[in-house]
Enzyme design. Structure first.
Site, PDB file in Angstrom:
ATOM      1  N   THR A  73      -2.559  23.468 -50.471  1.00 25.26           N
ATOM      2  CA  THR A  73      -2.670  23.939 -49.094  1.00 25.26           C
ATOM      3  C   THR A  73      -2.605  22.759 -48.132  1.00 25.26           C
ATOM      4  O   THR A  73      -3.436  21.846 -48.203  1.00 25.26           O
ATOM      5  CB  THR A  73      -3.980  24.714 -48.887  1.00 25.26           C
ATOM      6  N   LYS A  94       1.597  25.698 -49.797  1.00 27.27           N
ATOM      7  CA  LYS A  94       1.190  26.683 -48.800  1.00 27.27           C
ATOM      8  C   LYS A  94       1.102  26.019 -47.433  1.00 27.27           C
ATOM      9  O   LYS A  94       0.398  25.024 -47.271  1.00 27.27           O
ATOM     10  CB  LYS A  94      -0.149  27.286 -49.187  1.00 27.27           C
ATOM     11  N   HIS A 101      -1.982  29.399 -42.009  1.00 22.94           N
ATOM     12  CA  HIS A 101      -3.389  29.459 -42.409  1.00 22.94           C
ATOM     13  C   HIS A 101      -4.137  30.573 -41.670  1.00 22.94           C
ATOM     14  O   HIS A 101      -5.266  30.406 -41.216  1.00 22.94           O
ATOM     15  CB  HIS A 101      -4.087  28.120 -42.193  1.00 22.94           C
ATOM     16  N   GLN A 136      -6.250  26.473 -56.188  1.00 21.96           N
ATOM     17  CA  GLN A 136      -5.800  25.883 -54.927  1.00 21.96           C
ATOM     18  C   GLN A 136      -6.510  24.561 -54.697  1.00 21.96           C
ATOM     19  O   GLN A 136      -7.710  24.429 -54.956  1.00 21.96           O
ATOM     20  CB  GLN A 136      -6.086  26.845 -53.776  1.00 21.96           C
ATOM     21  N   GLY A 193      -0.295  35.928 -43.906  1.00 18.68           N
ATOM     22  CA  GLY A 193      -0.600  36.040 -42.491  1.00 18.68           C
ATOM     23  C   GLY A 193      -0.293  37.406 -41.930  1.00 18.68           C
ATOM     24  O   GLY A 193       0.867  37.792 -41.822  1.00 18.68           O
ATOM     25  N   GLY A 194      -1.336  38.192 -41.604  1.00 20.66           N
ATOM     26  CA  GLY A 194      -1.152  39.454 -40.899  1.00 20.66           C
ATOM     27  C   GLY A 194      -0.944  40.685 -41.745  1.00 20.66           C
ATOM     28  O   GLY A 194      -0.722  41.770 -41.195  1.00 20.66           O
ATOM     29  N   TYR A 212      -6.746  20.990 -52.014  1.00 20.55           N
ATOM     30  CA  TYR A 212      -6.407  20.264 -50.792  1.00 20.55           C
ATOM     31  C   TYR A 212      -6.136  18.808 -51.145  1.00 20.55           C
ATOM     32  O   TYR A 212      -6.582  18.306 -52.178  1.00 20.55           O
ATOM     33  CB  TYR A 212      -7.557  20.338 -49.782  1.00 20.55           C
ATOM     34  N   SER A 229      -9.852  29.112 -54.314  1.00 20.20           N
ATOM     35  CA  SER A 229      -9.978  27.938 -53.460  1.00 20.20           C
ATOM     36  C   SER A 229     -10.815  26.859 -54.140  1.00 20.20           C
ATOM     37  O   SER A 229     -11.811  27.152 -54.818  1.00 20.20           O
ATOM     38  CB  SER A 229     -10.627  28.316 -52.126  1.00 20.20           C
TER      39      SER A 229
END
Length: 393
Positions: free
Chosen positions: A157, A255, A279, A129, A311-312, A131, A109
């Site tokens: 992202t 993303k 996210h 990554q 996710g998950g 932004y 990040s």
């Protein structure tokens, strides 16, 4: 010290992280917008999918390796970029080392607490990554720093965060950690001496600064300082994304896609990969689970770009289900952070081993020799499970 630092499930890593971490830190790892409906659905949806195992013709050896973003990986599981890893003093460097030992790709990040140069030194297979934060000149400078450090892929992202409230209350996260802050937070911190001892042994306080967000001639901003820069930046257009992809000139993962029309626009903008993502439930709450959205997006653009999912993911079987429904690979976030909190670098390695073992068991039980052979026929998908947003397939 734990008598047995090794754990056998991601759920156990979470339990240990909860015991070890102050609430302000653990609560930040759990974070989901509003009432957490999307966080819950991300996890629960995997339980609605069943396997269709075979009983004859199993392969004695299975190949779990693949390539993602132009980089080889020992299995289709990537480290998702997460910011300011206060769960452990070594933060992203410990995660990068763990990923390197297990042969998987590290996502770093721009809000990380460790500089990109140190992370790439720990794991050359690192994707940086970014932004859309600051002006174009600032974004180019950050990209060039990542390129100079040795990153060959970029993650952009865009799915964070339009919704900030949490019905259960947000943990108190300070602007910076100093002696006054430590005294104020002592009632939360002192019951967790293991977490405190790790930082004391490292000779430093938890670092809430973001060295990869430094601007030329400026200091290192705090997490909230970097967050304010992002909030004050004009949101990007598709033309901006196309410009960014051209500026980078290498593999770019977008993303945050949940709609078919956005996926098609991402392809038109020139990205090489996209991740079906909300996210981790930190975008608009009640957005459907990413595994429900994956099939329509993979069908629409999977022959043009690499489609990933995050996710998950809590088990290796979840990875297999995502691959069967069209993902090339998955990204994990909370799972490895819980491992980091539980046992540092070894805890992250532990989580990766758990996922690899579960994925290998699924590939074996489904009668395949590699993850490439997984497909929809390997699953029992209940009626009404999938969702298609933003147009037809």
């Amino acid at each position: 010290m734990l008598r047995n630092p090794w754990f056998e499930t991601v759920a156990e890593a979470q339990r240990r992280a909860r015991r070890r971490l102050p609430y302000a830190v653990y609560g930040a790892l759990l974070a989901g917008s509003e009432r957490g409906s999307t966080v819950a659905d991300n996890v629960a949806a995997f339980g609605e999918l069943g396997f269709a195992p075979r009983v004859v013709g199993h392969h004695p050896k299975r190949d779990l390796s693949t390539t993602v973003l132009g980089m080889p990986t020992a299995m289709p599981v990537l480290i998702s970029p997460t910011g300011v890893q206060a769960a452990h003093p070594d933060g992203e460097v410990a995660v990068a080392r763990a990923a390197a030992t297990r042969g998987v790709i590290m996502g770093l990040s721009s809000f990380a607490s460790q500089p990109v140069e140190a992370v790439v030194a720990a794991n050359p297979a690192t994707a940086f990554q970014i932004y859309w934060s600051g002006g174009r000149d600032t974004i180019v400078q950050r990209m060039e720093r990542a390129r100079s450090a040795g990153c060959t892929a970029l993650i952009v992202t865009l799915d964070w965060s339009f919704s900030h409230g949490r019905d259960w209350g947000s943990p108190t996260i300070p602007e910076r950690v100093d002696l006054r802050t430590m005294l104020r937070m002592a009632p939360d911190v002192l019951p967790h001496p293991g977490w405190l001892w790790r930082f004391a042994r490292a000779g430093r306080l938890p670092d809430l600064t973001t060295p990869n967000m430094r601007q030329p001639g400026g200091g290192v901003p705090t997490f909230f300082g970097a967050y304010r820069e992002w909030q004050e930046s004009t949101p990007p257009t598709w033309a901006d994304i196309a410009w960014l992809a051209r500026q980078w000139g290498g593999p770019v993962l977008l993303k945050g896609v949940s709609r078919v029309d956005d996926a098609r626009r991402a392809v038109d903008a020139g990205v090489t990969a996209l991740s079906v993502s909300n996210h981790g439930g930190n975008n608009l709450d009640t957005t459907p689970a990413t595994i429900r959205l994956l099939p329509s997006i993979a069908e629409a653009v999977g022959d043009q770009v690499e489609v990933l999912l995050d996710g998950g993911i809590r088990r290796g079987g979840d990875v297999a289900k995502a691959l069967a429904l069209g993902a090339r690979a998955v990204l994990i976030g909370r799972a490895y952070l819980w491992g980091l909190a539980a046992n540092g670098q070894a805890g992250v390695e532990n989580v990766l081993d758990i996922l690899r073992g579960g994925l290998d068991s699924a590939v074996l039980g489904l009668g395949h020799a590699s993850t490439d052979e997984l497909g929809p026929d390997d699953l029992a998908v209940p009626d009404g499970f999938t969702r298609t947003l933003g147009g037809t397939r």
